[in-house]
Design a protein around this motif. Structure first.
Motif, PDB file in Angstrom:
ATOM      1  N   THR A 332       0.834  -1.217   0.000  1.00 35.49           N
ATOM      2  CA  THR A 332       0.000   0.000   0.000  1.00 35.49           C
ATOM      3  C   THR A 332       0.862   1.259   0.000  1.00 35.49           C
ATOM      4  O   THR A 332       0.498   2.260  -0.627  1.00 35.49           O
ATOM      5  N   THR A 333       2.008   1.207   0.672  1.00 37.97           N
ATOM      6  CA  THR A 333       2.902   2.371   0.693  1.00 37.97           C
ATOM      7  C   THR A 333       3.400   2.697  -0.711  1.00 37.97           C
ATOM      8  O   THR A 333       3.377   3.860  -1.145  1.00 37.97           O
ATOM      9  N   VAL A 336       0.251   3.866  -3.010  1.00 34.79           N
ATOM     10  CA  VAL A 336      -0.224   5.218  -2.704  1.00 34.79           C
ATOM     11  C   VAL A 336       0.821   6.251  -3.105  1.00 34.79           C
ATOM     12  O   VAL A 336       0.486   7.310  -3.656  1.00 34.79           O
ATOM     13  N   SER A 353      -5.494   7.641   3.589  1.00 37.19           N
ATOM     14  CA  SER A 353      -4.781   6.532   4.238  1.00 37.19           C
ATOM     15  C   SER A 353      -5.074   6.485   5.729  1.00 37.19           C
ATOM     16  O   SER A 353      -5.241   5.408   6.315  1.00 37.19           O
ATOM     17  N   GLY A 387      -2.961   1.508   6.224  1.00 37.91           N
ATOM     18  CA  GLY A 387      -3.193   2.956   6.232  1.00 37.91           C
ATOM     19  C   GLY A 387      -2.087   3.735   6.918  1.00 37.91           C
ATOM     20  O   GLY A 387      -1.698   4.819   6.468  1.00 37.91           O
TER      21      GLY A 387
END
Length: 499
Positions: A332-333, A336, A353, A387
């Motif tokens: 996800t890092t 995003v 996030s 997140g």
């Protein structure tokens, strides 16, 4: 206004600095110079080359840093607390001491970096904390543990803000956020590696010592020291002296940096520039943005093994179950960060996030019987990790992309981490031994801090957008600040903030 670049001045500059000859004297702007150089230097290939030489080197150091600070959570469920006779919240006190040392020495470490070189300072810090981390494996009492944790924080305090400043001397503004996110992604990888290593090292219980926690510190600490000695060879200083670059590439980097940043200025250290950062309210807000993320970040990384262990899993299984949430956080890092850079939007992705992580903590708090329904709580850790890590990575890029003035930026980066880690100091006292398996106090604070981050990020969006509109009425934007002789940093009305 920009001072005209005359042929005489350009010739003098070329003679005084052979690495800066790429800027054609007949061109009035760096962008024209970059166009001329494109025939001989491919910009995309050069960026890939920089990424390959810079990111793995500092990424490995940060992976080791995060591993050596957070492996205490793995060590705890392998017998650390019982062997050292910890009672009540004494374990939490040891965690707090780490962040006290970290916060106190953050700004001094970045000042030292500014006055020395990355090749000397970053590996030296790594060796020092590697030695301290190794010595944690042979402490015999609570006092020794407390002292080791404090000095581990001191030694690690200079790495992250130092590297963020370091990136600003290599990459253009719009390129820094993605690199900071990639660099920070090493923290999520450290969580995954930490779980794998702790699981394997745990089988050394009974070798010399009854429990395996000492070997976690000793083996991982020794690995840090060995890699750090090699870092003296693979950490570069700045473009003008990097051995991996040709003269044409150095000149090209100088020209492209001059087109949108102050990285090419020969700025000398001064305490006045330090005070500029301290007096700027925006620098404090950048710090508050990380402050509201650091509590959930560090409580998650330090207590995840305990949280999973409290769901009813034995220690070895809990170590393995920490791996998937961190792997998800790494993905996800990167995702995003990639989308954020392409759309050139920061605040909205930080807010999104943070809200994603809030969902995770709602799931953790809503589960009234985690032992009977461990799946719900475990799923909540995926939302929390997915997140927290991208939001933190983006929040940490605020000073790198918005603060102009080399010393001011170095101090602003350090201020952000120092202010941010005060949240971690509080967080280390929230997950008390008797609070499991629901950990209502800790999870509630994390949720509240994430909500606070949504507010701070929204405030920064409003302030920076309003300031840009005000400056639009005063003076047109000038991106090629590297060629301005009268440049006054981000306080200059020709500077525009990114949000």
């Amino acid at each position: 206004m920009a001072e005209p670049v005359t042929e005489e001045k350009s010739q003098q500059n070329s003679e005084s600095d052979p690495d800066k000859r790429s800027v054609d004297p007949s061109s009035g702007t760096a962008s024209e110079a970059v166009d001329l150089e494109t025939d001989s230097v491919n910009e995309k290939s050069l960026l890939r080359k920089l990424d390959m030489h810079l990111l793995p080197a500092v990424g490995i150091l940060y992976l080791l840093s995060f591993l050596d600070r957070s492996n205490v959570g793995n060590a705890k469920i392998e017998g650390l607390a019982s062997d050292l006779g910890m009672t009540g919240n004494q374990y939490l006190t040891g965690l707090t001491l780490y962040f006290i040392g970290y916060v106190i020495f953050e700004i001094p470490c970045n000042i030292v970096l500014k006055r020395t070189t990355p090749r000397f300072w970053l590996p030296t810090l790594t060796i020092v904390w590697g030695i301290v981390a190794t010595l944690m494996g042979i402490v015999q009492n609570l006092t020794g543990f407390f002292i080791a944790r404090f000095f581990l924080g001191v030694a690690e305090s200079g790495l992250f803000p130092g590297v963020v400043y370091y990136f600003s001397m290599w990459y253009k503004r719009r390129e820094r956020q993605f690199r900071v996110s990639l660099f920070f992604g090493a923290a999520a990888l450290a969580g995954s590696f930490g779980g794998i290593l702790a699981y394997g090292i745990g089988f050394m219980r009974g070798t010399v010592w009854e429990h395996g926690w000492r070997w976690i510190f000793i083996l991982e600490g020794i690995a840090t020291v060995l890699i750090a000695f090699g870092a003296y060879c693979f950490i570069y200083n700045y473009p003008d002296t990097a051995e991996c670059l040709s003269n044409k590439e150095r000149s090209f980097i100088h020209a492209r940096l001059a087109s949108d940043s102050d990285a090419t200025h020969d700025e000398r250290f001064s305490w006045n520039n330090v005070l500029r950062a301290v007096k700027d309210p925006k620098c404090w807000l950048y710090g508050l943005s990380f402050h509201t993320m650091s509590l959930p970040l560090y409580t998650f990384s330090l207590f995840l093994p305990s949280i999973i262990n409290a769901l009813g899993y034995r220690a070895a299984t809990a170590q393995l179950l920490t791996i998937p949430p961190y792997a998800f956080a790494f993905l996800t890092t990167l995702t995003v960060a990639t989308v954020s850079e392409r759309l050139r939007q920061r605040a909205i992705f930080i807010i999104g996030s943070a809200i994603f992580a809030i969902i995770g903590y709602i799931m953790l708090l809503a589960n009234k019987d985690p032992i009977a329904r461990p799946g719900l709580s475990y799923a909540g850790t995926f939302f929390a990790a997915g997140g927290i890590y991208p939001a933190t990575a983006l929040a940490l890029s605020w000073p790198a992309i918005n603060v102009s003035g080399q010393t001011k930026r170095a101090v602003a980066n350090a201020m952000q981490i120092s202010i941010g880690n005060l949240g971690a100091v509080l967080g280390t006292q929230l997950y008390r031994s008797g609070d499991g398996p629901r950990y209502i106090v800790g999870h509630s604070f994390a949720l509240g801090y994430l909500a606070g981050n949504v507010i701070v990020s929204s405030l920064l969006y409003f302030i920076l957008s309003r300031e840009n509109k005000r400056r639009d009425e005063v003076a047109p934007e000038v991106e090629e600040v590297g060629h301005l002789k009268d440049w006054d940093g981000d306080e200059d009305p020709r500077w525009r903030f990114q949000y």
